[in-house]
Enzyme design. Structure first.
Site, PDB file in Angstrom:
ATOM      1  N   GLY A  89      36.370  21.993   5.114  1.00 31.51           N
ATOM      2  CA  GLY A  89      37.067  23.258   4.973  1.00 31.51           C
ATOM      3  C   GLY A  89      37.479  23.925   6.284  1.00 31.51           C
ATOM      4  O   GLY A  89      38.492  24.618   6.340  1.00 31.51           O
TER       5      GLY A  89
ATOM      6  N   ASP B 199      34.553  27.666   7.549  1.00 31.83           N
ATOM      7  CA  ASP B 199      35.625  28.344   6.816  1.00 31.83           C
ATOM      8  C   ASP B 199      35.060  29.516   6.013  1.00 31.83           C
ATOM      9  O   ASP B 199      35.607  30.606   6.024  1.00 31.83           O
ATOM     10  CB  ASP B 199      36.389  27.372   5.904  1.00 31.83           C
ATOM     11  CG  ASP B 199      35.475  26.585   4.979  1.00 31.83           C
ATOM     12  OD1 ASP B 199      34.255  26.513   5.239  1.00 31.83           O
ATOM     13  OD2 ASP B 199      35.963  26.036   3.980  1.00 31.83           O
TER      14      ASP B 199
ATOM     15  N   LYS C 258      31.274  36.331   2.228  1.00 29.27           N
ATOM     16  CA  LYS C 258      31.202  37.026   0.936  1.00 29.27           C
ATOM     17  C   LYS C 258      29.879  37.774   0.904  1.00 29.27           C
ATOM     18  O   LYS C 258      28.877  37.251   0.404  1.00 29.27           O
ATOM     19  CB  LYS C 258      31.191  36.003  -0.205  1.00 29.27           C
ATOM     20  CG  LYS C 258      32.534  35.542  -0.674  1.00 29.27           C
ATOM     21  CD  LYS C 258      32.324  34.711  -1.930  1.00 29.27           C
ATOM     22  CE  LYS C 258      33.512  33.861  -2.240  1.00 29.27           C
ATOM     23  NZ  LYS C 258      33.230  32.915  -3.340  1.00 29.27           N
TER      24      LYS C 258
ATOM     25  N   PHE D 289      36.354  33.292  -6.299  1.00 23.67           N
ATOM     26  CA  PHE D 289      36.475  31.896  -5.864  1.00 23.67           C
ATOM     27  C   PHE D 289      37.822  31.744  -5.175  1.00 23.67           C
ATOM     28  O   PHE D 289      38.864  31.998  -5.779  1.00 23.67           O
ATOM     29  CB  PHE D 289      36.373  30.947  -7.059  1.00 23.67           C
ATOM     30  CG  PHE D 289      36.246  29.516  -6.631  1.00 23.67           C
ATOM     31  CD1 PHE D 289      35.001  28.948  -6.450  1.00 23.67           C
ATOM     32  CD2 PHE D 289      37.372  28.752  -6.370  1.00 23.67           C
ATOM     33  CE1 PHE D 289      34.874  27.623  -6.018  1.00 23.67           C
ATOM     34  CE2 PHE D 289      37.257  27.430  -5.930  1.00 23.67           C
ATOM     35  CZ  PHE D 289      36.005  26.874  -5.768  1.00 23.67           C
ATOM     36  N   VAL D 290      37.811  31.353  -3.899  1.00 27.88           N
ATOM     37  CA  VAL D 290      39.065  31.313  -3.150  1.00 27.88           C
ATOM     38  C   VAL D 290      39.417  29.907  -2.668  1.00 27.88           C
ATOM     39  O   VAL D 290      38.539  29.067  -2.448  1.00 27.88           O
ATOM     40  CB  VAL D 290      39.042  32.276  -1.937  1.00 27.88           C
ATOM     41  CG1 VAL D 290      39.095  33.715  -2.400  1.00 27.88           C
ATOM     42  CG2 VAL D 290      37.834  32.035  -1.039  1.00 27.88           C
TER      43      VAL D 290
ATOM     44  N   ASP E  26      39.035  24.509  -0.751  1.00 28.08           N
ATOM     45  CA  ASP E  26      39.521  23.696  -1.870  1.00 28.08           C
ATOM     46  C   ASP E  26      38.872  24.061  -3.194  1.00 28.08           C
ATOM     47  O   ASP E  26      37.841  24.744  -3.238  1.00 28.08           O
ATOM     48  CB  ASP E  26      39.202  22.221  -1.612  1.00 28.08           C
ATOM     49  CG  ASP E  26      37.710  21.918  -1.822  1.00 28.08           C
ATOM     50  OD1 ASP E  26      36.875  22.627  -1.228  1.00 28.08           O
ATOM     51  OD2 ASP E  26      37.381  21.020  -2.611  1.00 28.08           O
TER      52      ASP E  26
END
Ligand code: PRP
Length: 187
Positions: free
Chosen positions: A45, A101, A132, A153-154, A160
């Protein structure tokens, strides 16, 4: 065409550029007398963030990678981490900056920091693009943070869902498909 699986954009591409640039300036100043710095990217990520951040650094720097897999569900890590790829470099007495990430529960990072600290680096800090806070399960404050985001959820800019959407130039929520084929709700 916009993928219907992509929901609300939380961080636009130009905001990413601006913040990465600011972080680069800050890290350059902080590491002026702590170089060379070894950037440790956590695959997969962190790939895009790391590449952009490194180009904003004006201090001698090197790059290395780790790949880890967390035992857990597809969307939740458990804190039990398996190293799939270890560093090539020896980091004893080196200045190390871990580039992530996202810090979600923080369990992956907690494991990584323990593991890396045991190798005796001269310094060890973390730069995370996203955190978060609502999901944090550990006392762990990355030294550098791009954006704090809500508990969604990003995907995008390296993040991904089942290996898709990493190539999006922004960070967005994912829409969960409705059973029956509706347009779905943001996750
Ligand atoms: C993501 C992210 C962190 C971890 C954060 O990696 O890159 O390493 O999850 O979760 P945590 O704070 O709850 O432990 P992921 O396992 O999705 O792998 P990827 O980077 O290859 O997509």
């Amino acid at each position: 065409m916009r993928d219907p699986a992509i929901g609300e954009i939380l961080v636009q591409g130009d905001e990413l550029n601006r913040r990465v640039s600011q972080l680069g300036t800050q890290i350059t100043a902080d590491y002026a007398d702590r170089s060379p710095v070894v950037l440790v990217g956590v695959l997969k990520g962190a790939l895009f963030f790391l590449a952009d951040l490194m180009r904003r650094l004006d201090v001698p720097c090197e790059v290395d990678f780790m790949a880890v897999a967390s035992y857990g569900s597809a969307t939740q890590s458990s804190g039990v981490v398996r190293i799939l790829k270890d560093l090539d470099a020896v980091i004893e007495d080196r200045h190390v900056l871990v580039v992530e990430d996202i810090v979600d529960s923080g369990l992956t990072l907690q494991y990584l920091l323990r593991n890396l600290r045991a190798r005796g680096p001269a310094s060890l800090e973390v730069c995370a693009l996203l955190t978060k806070p609502a999901r944090s399960k550990v006392e762990l404050e990355p030294r550098y943070v791009g954006f704090e985001i809500p508990n969604r959820f990003v995907v995008g800019y390296g993040l991904d869902h089942e290996e898709r959407h990493r190539n999006l130039p922004f960070v967005a929520t994912l829409r969960q498909p409705e059973p029956g084929g509706g347009s779905g709700a943001d996750w």
